[in-house]
Design an enzyme around this catalytic site. Structure first.
Site, short mmCIF file in Angstrom:
data_model
loop_
_atom_site.label_atom_id
_atom_site.label_comp_id
_atom_site.label_asym_id
_atom_site.label_seq_id
_atom_site.Cartn_x
_atom_site.Cartn_y
_atom_site.Cartn_z
N VAL A 208 62.97 -19.88 -21.71
CA VAL A 208 61.63 -19.91 -22.30
C VAL A 208 61.29 -18.56 -22.91
CG1 VAL A 208 59.19 -20.25 -21.80
CG2 VAL A 208 60.90 -21.71 -20.71
N GLY A 209 61.54 -17.50 -22.20
CA GLY A 209 61.21 -16.17 -22.70
C GLY A 209 61.86 -15.11 -21.85
N GLY B 122 61.21 -11.02 -20.50
CA GLY B 122 60.25 -9.94 -20.37
C GLY B 122 60.88 -8.67 -19.88
N ALA B 123 60.02 -7.74 -19.45
CA ALA B 123 60.50 -6.43 -19.03
C ALA B 123 61.25 -6.51 -17.71
CB ALA B 123 59.33 -5.48 -18.92
N TYR B 124 60.90 -7.46 -16.86
CA TYR B 124 61.46 -7.48 -15.51
C TYR B 124 62.29 -8.72 -15.22
CZ TYR B 124 58.25 -3.65 -14.88
OH TYR B 124 57.60 -2.45 -15.02
N GLY B 125 62.54 -9.54 -16.20
CA GLY B 125 63.35 -10.70 -15.93
C GLY B 125 63.30 -11.70 -17.07
N LYS C 28 60.82 -18.09 -13.03
CA LYS C 28 60.88 -16.69 -13.44
C LYS C 28 61.90 -15.98 -12.57
CE LYS C 28 57.85 -12.85 -14.66
NZ LYS C 28 56.44 -12.39 -14.72
N ASP D 168 46.75 -7.09 -18.90
CA ASP D 168 47.72 -7.41 -19.96
C ASP D 168 47.41 -8.76 -20.56
OD1 ASP D 168 49.82 -6.96 -21.65
OD2 ASP D 168 51.35 -7.71 -20.28
#
Length: 938
Positions: free
Chosen positions: A19-20, A22-25, A42, A135
């Protein structure tokens, strides 16, 4: 329940895709193999090795276990596998970023209100639990198929109850949605989330980001271009912040304002909410309770009160064993409302208020948790607003810091993941707010209370809230607001706080606006209704030449206008339009707008791609296609990737401007300085015009402001205009300048360079006509010898052939080259190492063209004798010679002058300017000519 470290849990799921990231996973789309339920998992990076990842993971889990609300993404399961943590969420089809891709001109107003209302409800629940998301951006707002909004990604959320020693990170929130206090490094609180809501409200309305800054300093200036200068207290923080040392904002005397920005897009009620969400002073900014009571959400509140929604009530909301007797009066009302709706939240909020001895109305006056419209209005006085704030911002969880999150289990070891996803009966939102409500009396000094009056001082208290907006202010401080001496900035020196601020005020309060602004926009801030006649000169006022208001010793206007100042400000219709204007709603941006002249000196013009400022993302957002505007949609199509790299004023261009540069007709008016500036600016996108005449910024603005990609790219294909229409004249020049003709000398020069006929030097004019025949013979004789020499020494390398072809194609001879051409422009026609080869080739080609004439036997004996005579006479009487020497000197020796150490530009100027030096003194050129003739004689 402690999650065991087992390796087969992930086997229950079938991975469908990514799906996407990010910075941490990474987030995976998966299907449960037994239930076939689609979930989003996630997967964090190696949390055991990376302490930062571990801290972020623990923080997000704590937040999500607390935040059970219909507009917050639901955490279903958590497990560990091989040292990595996996969080299983409900799967939502898309996020707001993808929605904006599908609707590049914005979302319909009713959907805008629905999304914003749901977002505020989610934030309200977070703030009630003393959690600041920090955020909030379109990428973190999930939207389901039935338009239910879900707030996700709590990796950067912060629990305000962590106390004074909490390390509040400054770099949070994606830059475009960051509040001024975050950008300035000031203490912050819940209002940072409200600022993000205001930015998203604007972006949903017209499809364009409201404040697309590309750095912290540019972000601050982009905000000021719309909302006006920062308050003086924030200016103090700006000048005292070492990150901005030595920088100063240009004066923004005429901000665009939100009214002009969204005229014809937002109605007055929704615009009022947006203005209160985007207050520069966080003390004046609306919080969630005030937003939810705003008249614009009247329809949404009625839907929340619908009895059909009460059937979804979860039992854990009323089974709490910790409910006090004081809660019984509202428990019946709580059963009538939806367990996740904001109404229930506000009812719980009202329960603790009598303990704080607040003078609020009785609970019966709340309708579905909201005060009745007559009782609580968004327009009510500030004192009443402040008195209602402890409910929404009191820190009543300070005593136990959300006990079920910081439980003794977690005190054992910070490396243990102890995640009990099953909610206890005592963890309902109705009881969570009551566990420490007795502390609310001691925590009244939250961030909103600090603004009961703008200049009011904080009441001293033993138990001042440790997590309020002023949490980093020293206890001894009795200053008006959060913006005095924060610990992170140190003391303000007199030079910083006095001299710099006085300079800033001198800029801001400058009254000589006529120097920078056209008279048509001087009175746009006047309270009286302006006259409609100020739009008569809209097209001529598009040039920023009269509006560069930052040449005052600050970071000057060195860059082309930012994307925001063009697409956001220039295209927005000014507020001063009244009913007498003829602009329609379908195209409301054709008028002169207010923020037009504010070019950001902090912008490099390479706008970052949307939402890529915080986390590097592989997926570049596809922008919408250019399309016609519908009624009420006042913006151009969503910016494509070309627009993100350059400012786009779009519809402000006159319709006849189909190329990306001014027409040739304009260039004839602008003189030499604008021509040279334009030639420099055409070399690259990021040239910075420094000229003070104001014409160079106009060139740059027209160079990069077309919203349609084909027009943006067209300036690579259109030849650059020459001064005084020589752009067309150079193309029709003929090559017969080697012959005694006037055709080339009359058409190939601009006004500042009179025509030069090589056959009509002062000596030629004074001599009789019988010398003309000898001139021709000497010329052709030298041409023939030159041809023989070039045949024996082949030097037609690749660049010469290329330059010869270019010269033939453009049909421009040596005598037709304008004197204004810069040396760097000559590289298009010849290599820099051999600057005069092309001239030699041109002359060589001329001799071949006239070869039959030169081979005529009648001319040859005369030519040989004439050449010898002319050469000898040049040595002895250089200024009196008027026969064949004039033609030879003019046409031939210049290529042979190449061995002399001259720069390409100087050689060409010597070539073009021969007529000037010959009339005065021929000594500099004679050296070259003598060497050339000696070589020829050999």
């Amino acid at each position: 329940m402690k999650i065991p470290n087992i390796g087969n849990v992930m086997n229950k799921f079938e991975i469908l895709g990514v799906v996407g990231e990010g910075a941490y996973g990474v987030v995976l789309k998966c299907r449960h193999k037994e239930t076939h339920e689609i979930v989003a998992i996630k997967k964090f990076k190696d949390s055991e090795e990376n302490e930062e990842v571990k801290e972020t993971t623990l923080r997000e889990l704590k937040m999500l276990r607390t935040l059970k609300q219909e507009n917050i993404v639901e955490l279903k399961e958590a497990f560990r596998r091989r040292g990595k943590l996996y969080l299983v969420f409900e799967y939502v089809e898309k996020n707001m970023l993808e929605l904006l891709e599908e609707m590049p001109n914005g979302v319909p107003p009713e959907k805008v209100k629905s999304y914003i209302y749901q977002l505020i409800k989610a934030i309200h629940w977070c703030h009630k639990n003393d959690i600041v998301h920090r955020d909030i951006k379109p990428e973190n707002l999930l939207i389901s198929h039935n338009d239910v909004l879900k707030l996700c990604d709590f990796g950067f959320a912060r629990n305000l109850s962590e106390g004074n020693n909490a390390n509040y990170t400054e770099y949070v929130a994606t830059r475009w949605y960051r509040s001024p206090e975050l950008l300035l490094g000031a203490p912050y609180g819940k209002s940072v989330d409200m600022w993000s809501v205001g930015c998203i409200l604007g972006e949903l309305s017209d499809g364009q980001p409201l404040f697309p800054g590309e750095s912290e300093i540019d972000q601050l200036f982009t905000i000021q271009k719309v909302l006006g200068p920062l308050p003086s207290e924030q200016m103090k923080l700006f000048y005292s912040n070492p990150r901005f040392h030595g920088l100063r904002f240009p004066a923004v005397n005429h901000p665009q304002s939100l009214e002009r920005r969204y005229l014809g897009i937002l109605n007055s009620v929704l615009l009022d909410l947006m203005k209160n969400l985007l207050k520069l002073d966080p003390a004046d900014r609306y919080l969630t309770e005030q937003c939810l009571n705003h008249p614009t959400f009247q329809t949404q509140r009625l839907l929340d009160r619908s009895p059909s929604r009460s059937t979804k009530r979860k039992p854990y909301h009323v089974e709490s064993s910790t409910l006090s007797n004081r809660n019984q009066s509202t428990k019946g009302a709580a059963l009538q409302t939806h367990h996740r709706s904001n109404s229930k939240d506000i009812q719980n909020l009202s329960v603790g208020l009598p303990r704080a001895e607040e003078g609020l109305p009785a609970n019966e006056s709340f309708l579905n948790g909201n005060l009745a419209g007559a009782t609580l209005s968004p327009m009510h006085t500030k004192t009443y607003q402040a008195s209602t704030q402890p409910g929404s911002s009191s820190k009543d969880l300070t005593n136990n810091n959300i006990p079920h999150l910081l439980s003794p289990k977690e005190a054992k070891s910070k490396t243990e993941f102890d995640f009990n996803i099953d909610t206890k009966p005592s963890e309902g939102p109705g009881t969570k707010y009551l566990k420490s409500s007795t502390r609310s009396q001691q925590n009244r000094h939250s961030f909103m209370e600090s603004s009961q009056s703008k200049a009011g001082t904080l009441q001293p208290s033993e138990k001042q809230s440790r997590h309020s907006y002023i949490d980093t202010i020293p206890q001894s401080s009795r200053s008006p607001s959060y913006r005095t001496k924060a610990k992170s900035h140190g003391a303000l020196s007199d030079s910083k706080s006095v001299s710099n601020l006085s300079e800033a005020r001198a800029q801001i309060t400058e009254t000589n606006t006529s120097r920078y602004f056209p008279s048509s926009c001087l009175d746009l801030n006047s309270p009286t209704s302006p006259t409609p006649t100020r739009h008569t000169d809209t097209r001529t006022l598009l040039s920023p030449s009269g509006r560069n208001n930052r040449n005052e010793g600050t970071l000057d206007s060195r860059r082309t206008t930012t994307r925001h100042s063009k697409t956001m400000e220039e295209l927005k219709l000014p507020e001063h339009m009244d009913s007498s204007h003829s602009h329609s709603l379908s195209a409301p941006h054709e008028s002169f707008s207010y923020g037009l002249g504010y070019t950001s000196p902090f912008s490099s013009q390479q706008r970052p791609h949307r939402h890529s400022m915080y986390v590097t993302r592989d997926k570049v957002r596809a922008k919408g296609l250019d399309g016609s505007l519908s009624i009420g949609q006042g913006m151009a199509a969503r910016a494509n990737s070309l627009q993100l790299l350059s400012p786009q004023p779009g519809e402000q261009l006159p319709p006849e401007m189909t190329v990306a540069r001014p027409s040739v007709k304009e260039s004839s008016r602008e003189g030499a300085s604008s021509f040279h500036t334009r030639q420099k600016s055409e070399g690259g996108v990021y040239h910075d015009p420094h000229s003070d005449d104001g014409t160079a910024p106009k060139e740059n603005r027209h160079l990069y402001n077309d919203p349609v990609p084909r027009r943006v790219g067209s300036f690579y294909r259109v030849p650059s205009p020459r001064p005084d229409n020589s752009f067309h004249e150079n193309n029709v020049s003929t090559r017969v300048s080697s012959l005694p003709s006037d055709s080339s000398s009359g058409t190939n020069h601009s006004k500042r360079q009179p025509g030069f006929d090589p056959w009509k030097s002062p000596e030629n004019i004074s001599h009789a006509d019988q010398l003309k025949e000898k001139e021709k013979q000497g010329f052709f004789r030298s041409m023939k010898k030159k041809k023989k020499k070039t045949q024996t020494v082949p030097n037609t390398d690749g660049p010469d052939l290329l330059t010869l072809q270019k010269a033939i194609h453009s049909s421009s001879t040596a005598s037709s080259r304008p004197k204004e051409w810069r040396p760097e422009k000559l590289s298009d026609l010849q290599t820099q190492s051999q600057p005069l080869k092309s001239l030699r080739k041109l002359l060589h080609l001329s001799s071949s063209t006239n070869h039959p004439a030169s081979s005529d036997p009648r001319f040859q004996p005369l030519t040989a004798q004439q050449a010898k005579n002319s050469f000898s006479e040049i040595r002895i009487h250089p200024l009196s010679q008027a026969t064949g020497g004039s033609s030879n000197i003019r046409q031939e020796p210049t290529p042979k002058g190449r061995p002399a150490l001259q720069l390409p530009g100087s050689s060409l100027l010597r070539y073009n300017g021969w007529k000037h030096s010959r009339s005065r003194s021929s000594q500099p050129d004679e050296v070259i000519f003598l060497a050339s003739h000696e070589k020829w004689k050999q």
